[in-house]
Motif scaffolding. Structure first.
Motif, PDB file in Angstrom:
ATOM      1  N   LEU A 197       0.782  -1.205  -0.131  1.00  0.00           N
ATOM      2  CA  LEU A 197       0.052  -0.042   0.165  1.00  0.00           C
ATOM      3  C   LEU A 197       0.972   1.237   0.030  1.00  0.00           C
ATOM      4  CD1 LEU A 197      -2.585  -1.117   2.700  1.00  0.00           C
ATOM      5  CD2 LEU A 197      -2.992  -1.140   0.294  1.00  0.00           C
ATOM      6  N   ALA A 198       2.123   1.044   0.183  1.00  0.00           N
ATOM      7  CA  ALA A 198       2.771   2.374   0.295  1.00  0.00           C
ATOM      8  C   ALA A 198       2.553   3.441  -0.793  1.00  0.00           C
ATOM      9  CB  ALA A 198       4.503   2.063   0.228  1.00  0.00           C
ATOM     10  N   GLU A 199       2.632   2.843  -2.004  1.00  0.00           N
ATOM     11  CA  GLU A 199       2.550   3.793  -3.267  1.00  0.00           C
ATOM     12  C   GLU A 199       1.176   4.488  -3.255  1.00  0.00           C
ATOM     13  OE1 GLU A 199       1.021   1.605  -7.123  1.00  0.00           O
ATOM     14  OE2 GLU A 199       1.649  -0.116  -5.899  1.00  0.00           O
ATOM     15  N   PHE A 200       0.166   4.107  -2.480  1.00  0.00           N
ATOM     16  CA  PHE A 200      -1.310   4.750  -2.444  1.00  0.00           C
ATOM     17  C   PHE A 200      -1.176   5.770  -1.120  1.00  0.00           C
ATOM     18  CE2 PHE A 200      -1.971   0.420  -3.846  1.00  0.00           C
ATOM     19  CZ  PHE A 200      -2.322   0.656  -5.209  1.00  0.00           C
ATOM     20  N   TYR A 201      -0.409   5.782  -0.427  1.00  0.00           N
ATOM     21  CA  TYR A 201      -0.106   6.719   0.636  1.00  0.00           C
ATOM     22  C   TYR A 201       1.428   7.465   0.559  1.00  0.00           C
ATOM     23  CZ  TYR A 201      -3.821   4.525   2.863  1.00  0.00           C
ATOM     24  OH  TYR A 201      -5.240   4.109   3.000  1.00  0.00           O
ATOM     25  N   PRO A 202       1.631   8.040  -0.524  1.00  0.00           N
ATOM     26  CA  PRO A 202       3.066   8.750  -0.617  1.00  0.00           C
ATOM     27  C   PRO A 202       3.500   9.893   0.153  1.00  0.00           C
ATOM     28  CG  PRO A 202       1.532   9.346  -2.259  1.00  0.00           C
ATOM     29  CD  PRO A 202       0.989   8.555  -1.619  1.00  0.00           C
ATOM     30  N   LYS A 203       4.831  10.001   0.530  1.00  0.00           N
ATOM     31  CA  LYS A 203       5.068  11.183   1.374  1.00  0.00           C
ATOM     32  C   LYS A 203       5.428  12.444   0.368  1.00  0.00           C
ATOM     33  CE  LYS A 203       7.209   8.549   5.140  1.00  0.00           C
ATOM     34  NZ  LYS A 203       8.541   8.720   6.096  1.00  0.00           N
ATOM     35  N   ASP A 204       5.427  13.496   1.138  1.00  0.00           N
ATOM     36  CA  ASP A 204       5.571  14.736   0.223  1.00  0.00           C
ATOM     37  C   ASP A 204       7.073  14.846  -0.174  1.00  0.00           C
ATOM     38  OD1 ASP A 204       3.079  15.100   0.534  1.00  0.00           O
ATOM     39  OD2 ASP A 204       3.578  17.054   2.141  1.00  0.00           O
ATOM     40  N   ASN A 253      -3.647  11.585  -7.653  1.00  0.00           N
ATOM     41  CA  ASN A 253      -3.256  10.287  -8.372  1.00  0.00           C
ATOM     42  C   ASN A 253      -3.271   9.125  -7.487  1.00  0.00           C
ATOM     43  OD1 ASN A 253      -3.004  11.849 -10.947  1.00  0.00           O
ATOM     44  ND2 ASN A 253      -1.079  12.108 -10.544  1.00  0.00           N
ATOM     45  N   SER A 254      -2.867   9.292  -6.408  1.00  0.00           N
ATOM     46  CA  SER A 254      -2.465   8.188  -5.542  1.00  0.00           C
ATOM     47  C   SER A 254      -3.871   7.599  -4.999  1.00  0.00           C
ATOM     48  CB  SER A 254      -1.608   8.483  -4.165  1.00  0.00           C
ATOM     49  OG  SER A 254      -2.389   9.404  -3.583  1.00  0.00           O
ATOM     50  N   ALA A 255      -4.831   8.545  -4.878  1.00  0.00           N
ATOM     51  CA  ALA A 255      -6.064   8.070  -4.418  1.00  0.00           C
ATOM     52  C   ALA A 255      -6.919   7.314  -5.797  1.00  0.00           C
ATOM     53  CB  ALA A 255      -7.012   9.224  -3.995  1.00  0.00           C
ATOM     54  N   ARG A 256      -6.758   7.836  -6.902  1.00  0.00           N
ATOM     55  CA  ARG A 256      -7.231   7.559  -8.086  1.00  0.00           C
ATOM     56  C   ARG A 256      -6.683   6.141  -8.264  1.00  0.00           C
ATOM     57  NH1 ARG A 256      -5.549  11.092 -11.208  1.00  0.00           N
ATOM     58  NH2 ARG A 256      -7.034  12.735 -10.674  1.00  0.00           N
ATOM     59  N   ASN A 257      -5.627   5.912  -7.675  1.00  0.00           N
ATOM     60  CA  ASN A 257      -4.874   4.512  -8.497  1.00  0.00           C
ATOM     61  C   ASN A 257      -5.223   3.693  -7.406  1.00  0.00           C
ATOM     62  OD1 ASN A 257      -3.362   5.664 -10.469  1.00  0.00           O
ATOM     63  ND2 ASN A 257      -1.424   6.154  -9.271  1.00  0.00           N
ATOM     64  N   ALA A 258      -5.350   3.833  -6.153  1.00  0.00           N
ATOM     65  CA  ALA A 258      -6.060   3.019  -5.336  1.00  0.00           C
ATOM     66  C   ALA A 258      -7.448   2.576  -5.569  1.00  0.00           C
ATOM     67  CB  ALA A 258      -6.199   3.746  -3.821  1.00  0.00           C
ATOM     68  N   GLY A 259      -8.220   3.125  -6.386  1.00  0.00           N
ATOM     69  CA  GLY A 259      -9.502   2.627  -6.622  1.00  0.00           C
ATOM     70  C   GLY A 259      -9.256   1.883  -8.324  1.00  0.00           C
ATOM     71  N   THR A 260      -8.074   2.169  -8.675  1.00  0.00           N
ATOM     72  CA  THR A 260      -7.875   0.942  -9.871  1.00  0.00           C
ATOM     73  C   THR A 260      -7.706  -0.078  -9.536  1.00  0.00           C
ATOM     74  OG1 THR A 260      -7.316   2.991 -11.474  1.00  0.00           O
ATOM     75  CG2 THR A 260      -6.440   0.901 -11.926  1.00  0.00           C
ATOM     76  N   GLU A 261      -6.569  -0.065  -8.218  1.00  0.00           N
ATOM     77  CA  GLU A 261      -6.115  -1.471  -7.805  1.00  0.00           C
ATOM     78  C   GLU A 261      -7.380  -2.198  -6.983  1.00  0.00           C
ATOM     79  OE1 GLU A 261      -3.554  -4.316  -6.334  1.00  0.00           O
ATOM     80  OE2 GLU A 261      -3.450  -3.049  -8.141  1.00  0.00           O
ATOM     81  N   LEU A 304      -9.160  -0.367   0.205  1.00  0.00           N
ATOM     82  CA  LEU A 304      -8.297  -1.277  -0.259  1.00  0.00           C
ATOM     83  C   LEU A 304      -7.518  -1.611   0.961  1.00  0.00           C
ATOM     84  CD1 LEU A 304      -6.326  -2.298  -2.496  1.00  0.00           C
ATOM     85  CD2 LEU A 304      -5.345  -0.063  -2.675  1.00  0.00           C
ATOM     86  N   THR A 305      -7.273  -0.616   1.926  1.00  0.00           N
ATOM     87  CA  THR A 305      -6.356  -0.989   2.919  1.00  0.00           C
ATOM     88  C   THR A 305      -7.065  -1.600   3.958  1.00  0.00           C
ATOM     89  OG1 THR A 305      -5.542   1.430   2.703  1.00  0.00           O
ATOM     90  CG2 THR A 305      -5.607   0.387   4.871  1.00  0.00           C
ATOM     91  N   LEU A 306      -8.360  -1.668   4.109  1.00  0.00           N
ATOM     92  CA  LEU A 306      -9.214  -2.608   5.094  1.00  0.00           C
ATOM     93  C   LEU A 306      -9.028  -4.003   4.428  1.00  0.00           C
ATOM     94  CD1 LEU A 306     -12.206  -0.121   6.239  1.00  0.00           C
ATOM     95  CD2 LEU A 306     -10.161  -1.147   7.553  1.00  0.00           C
TER      96      LEU A 306
END
Length: 1011
Positions: A228-235, A380-388, A436-438
């Protein structure tokens, strides 16, 4: 009447309720190690109250002539040792008593002093700080064992305490703590799982379980981070997003507009004394969208966070949605709530296509939160989470859907009304990234089967505890959470006992270190296990079964102690489905018998479902009474004839009280004691002008049985004798309650227990004609007796009958709203105050002026005082199921004879100048039409209460000279009853109200006017 052959228990004689209440209130604010932090359960009883009540129910009263001498001897030995060795552990009050015993141990030969010592011990043991102290644990367990064997228990066995409504497990947990065996059952599988953790797994595995929970919780985090790290990227600057603030959106339906409107109620982000951050709306008409900028307060002005040199003039903090309707910032059109609802229904509530409008971050080595507008990377990370999530959903081949697709039950709509906005399945309550996380956490916990752990039972316990962690995560990771701008944290989904609609919500970052993170959830669970792991010498037994069809054999229990559902207060089954669907996906193979069904069973649940036009529920009051009677009958069946029962209840409605008391009596119980224990935090004192209970009443009961277990059916009471004994019993009881600070609605309902002692000792009560007296008819007499006794306490040293019925009713009404001798506010009990959105759906309005009681309670109070509400329409307003004692301001028309005048409303404090003007206009019209002008005297009211209220209005309106003429020239102030009533009202009106200030202002004129 059958001869009693068993000694009374302490709970049937006395209980230090004031000290126990203090410990119970404090416990509501305790977190680390408390079972409430293991997993949410609604209306869980404080452990302090349960611990005290169980001890008092199991231990006999040493001052009772039938108390076995063996118990007295052991109790003397232990209390003498306590005085000698453990004074440092005593509280201040009990310490004084034990000091006397230390100086002269022979005092304990007096059995009443021995009783006092035991009650002091119970009061101190109720303290959370003492709940794990070895000396308290050892002494309580020795007393429990001594009592059990002295009362006929086989040597080496323990008394069995049964709780068929185990819920969150407070009662059976405390039964184990004090040395009893515990049988806990519940119909709800989620409750059963929680009780298995608390009563079976923790006592059996102890610290080892806590260690493995931490170890495997860390493993789950590490594995989840890989996925899941890619869906919660750091600044890029190293900051870590810890919360993402989202809002549901609708399209403006204004002519030619079509702007996407984010449904935000408040623009505040941080609202603290030393730091203020907010959003400012930037309408973007050309792109038909709403943009934002973040503004901060520096000194006395607001500036643009991105450009501090740019000052912001008079920012507004109200958002775009109010009571369900959405106002467009671009065109000003308000889309009505019905259309907002239809738009969201078409998108399953809008959780998955909401608007991300702010990101909250933290930086290493820095305190506090930082706020910024969403970056392209965030979006983008939120959108990609939906795709995954879509990819995983399509590839899922398991027996259940990856994301919970179980539908909410329409019968619970009064408490789960978000479903009318399209949130119809449990999966609809999560954004794509949340889901996705849950689902990732759930799968990782489900697949745990370490080779190093060979014990299948231990693995089941470990996975069950980790599943509680997933539940805790789901509580903080949904589209129903709330961002607290005052504390800058995430408030969890179940801040109250409902599934409401939430327009904007914070999405936590579960793998970071902000509020609501995964390791935080695991740590809370491990701390609870550690706190309980060294306390127990045995495990409990937990089963899933209806309370109406118990598993245990006849006469197998020594104590029946339970906290049944409170009428319609909490819809446990409808709410717990939220967690059940996740438990089922994780633990079905480990607890198949509990989790084999698609949802929590509801048909057998003993509650009243609130009526709604969309609900087809048959759980009405008749169902509740019938099934609760069955449950209490089963409790009497499994309890020994000489056993003791304790039934806990708290409700603000007379209907629910009548229902539970009828079930108790019809099930064959005799009420032998009644103790109100304050179970609410003092911080919840907020519902001024409403009668809400702060206490839970604990009814001590005995089976009305013969020695063979059959119900005694032929003991007939004489109605005249019952009515003669009732006022004496209330007269004995209410001063005792007042000494312990129990007044108002708490005292009224606390008196039902002692009153039932008289009525329930008979199989039936008959009038001289042979007519059987119903419980409802008897309770009418109880209310009358309580009202009369309360008035003698209000008008100390005066004959209350000397006042007219309106004064008696007003005094009793205000007394009912009190919650302590020093606090005149109402207290919210099991239900928190409702939000604007709930009021929009249920038709409820905000706070109204005046003092509100449930209509039936008001009717009973009036009837008991010889008054009738319908004859007091200038004093009381009845609407539906509520009755309102009118504010004094609203009585102006009736008091001064101006029928067509508009009565001034009791405005909020900030509108005080306007209110004064309303009084001025009202009184000026009355002066002119009545001809009393500058030299005349206002018309004197018909009753003493009318005259006091007239004086209050004259004072409030600044008519000092008119007030002087009214009191002096007209002679109103010469009547002692006038000042006596004013004095009583000044003590009864809640502090901070207009009425309190006004009546005190009138009293302040007394001496100066020569009275």
């Amino acid at each position: 009447m059958t001869q009693v052959t068993y000694p009374k228990r302490l709970i049937e004689v006395d209980l230090p309720i004031k000290r126990i209440s203090a410990h119970a209130r404090r416990e509501k604010s305790i977190r680390h190690g408390h079972i409430s932090t293991l997993h949410i359960w609604w209306a869980r009883r404080p452990l302090a109250a349960c611990r005290a009540v169980i001890c008092a129910a199991l231990w006999p009263d040493p001052a009772d002539p039938l108390c076995p001498e063996t118990f007295r001897a052991k109790a003397r030995q232990l209390m003498e040792a306590w005085a000698a060795d453990h004074l440092k552990l005593c509280g201040e009050e009990s310490g004084r008593h034990f000091v006397a015993i230390q100086k002269d141990p022979n005092l304990l030969k007096d059995n009443t002093i021995l009783r006092r010592a035991l009650l002091d011990f119970i009061a101190d043991f109720a303290n959370w700080d003492n709940s794990t102290v070895k000396e308290y644990l050892d002494t309580s367990r020795t007393l429990t064992q001594a009592a059990h064997e002295a009362l006929g228990g086989a040597p080496g066995t323990k008394p069995l305490v049964v709780d068929p409504f185990a819920g969150g497990g407070s009662i059976p947990l405390e039964a184990l703590r004090v040395g009893a065996d515990a049988f806990a059952s519940d119909l709800n599988p989620v409750a059963v799982l929680l009780n298995k953790v608390v009563l079976e797994y923790i006592p059996k595995y102890g610290q080892r379980l806590a260690d493995e929970v931490r170890k495997w919780g860390q493993w789950v985090k590490e594995e989840a981070e890989k996925e899941l790290a890619e869906f919660y990227p750091k600044d890029q600057d190293g900051a870590t997003p810890i919360a993402y603030l989202w809002a549901r959106t609708v399209q403006c339906e204004g002519p030619g507009c079509g702007t996407e409107v984010p449904l935000i109620r408040s623009l505040w982000l941080a609202k603290r004394s030393n730091r203020s951050v907010a959003l400012q709306v930037l309408p973007n008409r050309s792109k038909k969208r709403v943009d934002f900028q973040i503004i901060i307060k520096e000194r006395d002005c607001w500036v643009d966070q991105a450009n501090p040199a740019t000052k912001i003039q008079a920012p507004k903090f109200d958002g775009m949605v109010k009571r369900g309707s959405a106002t467009c910032p671009c065109c000003g059109y308000t889309t009505p709530v019905t259309r907002v609802r239809e738009q969201l229904k078409a998108r399953h509530g809008g959780s998955k296509d909401g608007r991300l409008f702010c990101t909250v971050t933290s930086r290493p080595g820095e305190q506090g939160r930082n706020y910024r507008l969403p970056s392209p990377l965030d979006l983008n990370s939120a959108r990609n989470a939906g795709t995954e999530l879509d990819r995983r959903t399509k590839s899922n081949v398991g027996p259940m859907s990856l994301v919970p697709d179980e539908k909410l039950d329409i019968r619970g709509i009064r408490h789960t009304w978000a479903m009318i906005y399209g949130l119809e399945t449990w999966g609809d309550y999560f954004t794509s990234r949340q889901a996705l996380t849950l689902t990732t956490l759930a799968r990782l916990v489900r697949e745990i089967h370490p080779d190093s752990l060979k014990d299948g039972g231990f693995i089941r316990a470990l996975k069950t505890c980790l599943a509680c962690g997933v539940s805790r995560q789901a509580d903080y990771l949904s589209s129903l959470t709330i961002w607290s701008s005052s504390g800058e944290f995430i408030a969890h989904t179940f801040g109250r006992q409902a599934v409401p609609m939430v327009w904007e919500w914070p999405e936590c970052q579960p793998l970071a270190h902000g509020s609501g993170n995964w390791l935080g959830a695991i740590n809370w669970i491990a701390l609870t296990i550690e706190a309980l792991s060294t306390e127990f010498v045995s495990t409990g037994q937990v089963e899933r079964v209806s309370a109406a069809t118990h598993l245990l054999a006849d006469d197998s229990a020594n104590g029946f102690i339970t906290d049944p559902p409170y009428y319609d207060a909490v819809p446990y089954a409808f709410l717990s489905d939220y967690f059940y669907v996740w438990h089922r996906r994780i633990l079905k193979d480990d607890h198949f018998d509990l989790l084999c069904n698609a949802a929590v069973p509801k048909d057998e649940e003993i509650v009243v479902d609130r009526t709604h036009e969309l609900s087809n529920s048959t759980h009405d009051i008749a169902f509740y009474e019938r099934e609760l009677t069955k449950a209490f009958t089963e409790g009497r069946r499994v309890l020994r004839p000489d056993g003791v029962g304790t039934i806990v209840f708290a409700s603000k409605t007379t209907t629910s009280w009548e229902a539970i008391l009828k079930a108790v009596v019809d099930a064959g119980w005799i009420v032998t004691g009644s103790w109100p224990i304050d179970t609410e935090r003092e911080a919840r004192v907020s519902a001024q002008g409403q009668a809400r209970l702060a206490s839970s009443v604990h009814l001590a009961c005995r089976p009305r049985e013969n020695h063979d277990g059959s119900v005694r059916m032929y003991e007939i009471g004489d109605w005249r004798d019952v009515l003669q004994e009732l006022p004496r019993r209330i007269h004995e009881w209410m001063p005792r309650l007042a000494e312990d600070g129990v007044v108002g609605a708490d005292a009224i309902f606390a008196c039902l227990g002692p009153a039932l002692e008289i009525f329930s000792r008979y199989s039936r009560v008959e009038k001289a004609s042979g007519e059987v007296v119903s419980l409802r008819e008897y309770l009418e007499q109880v209310w009358a007796a309580v009202a009369k006794e309360a008035l003698t306490m209000v008008f100390k040293g005066a004959d209350a009958s000397g006042f007219e019925e309106d004064a008696r009713l007003t005094a009793m009404w205000l007394w009912t709203l009190r919650t302590s001798e020093s606090n005149g506010n109402g207290v919210v009990s099991d239900e928190e105050s409702e939000t604007d959105d709930e009021e929009e759906e249920t038709g409820k309005k905000g706070k109204v002026a005046g003092f509100v009681l449930e209509y039936d309670a008001a009717r009973k109070i009036a009837q008991g005082l010889g008054a009738h509400l319908e004859d007091l329409q200038t004093l009381v307003e009845v609407k539906g199921d509520t009755a309102r004692l009118l504010p004094v301001a609203e009585r102006t028309r009736a008091l001064f004879g101006k029928d067509d005048a508009q009565a001034p409303s009791a405005a909020k404090k900030k509108k005080e100048p306007q209110q004064k003007l309303l009084f001025e206009a009202e009184l000026q019209e009355a002066e002119e039409s009545g001809g009393w002008g500058q030299k005349g005297v206002p018309r004197v009211g018909n009753t003493v209460l009318d005259r006091v209220h007239q004086a209050m209005i004259l004072f409030a309106a600044g008519r000092g000279e008119a007030l002087r003429r009214f009191l002096v020239d007209e002679g109103v102030g010469r009547a002692e009853r006038f000042w006596r009533l004013a004095q009583a009202l000044s003590a009864l009106y809640p502090s901070g109200t207009d009425e309190r200030r006004w009546v005190e202002g009138v009293q302040a004129r007394k001496k100066g006017l020569g009275f």
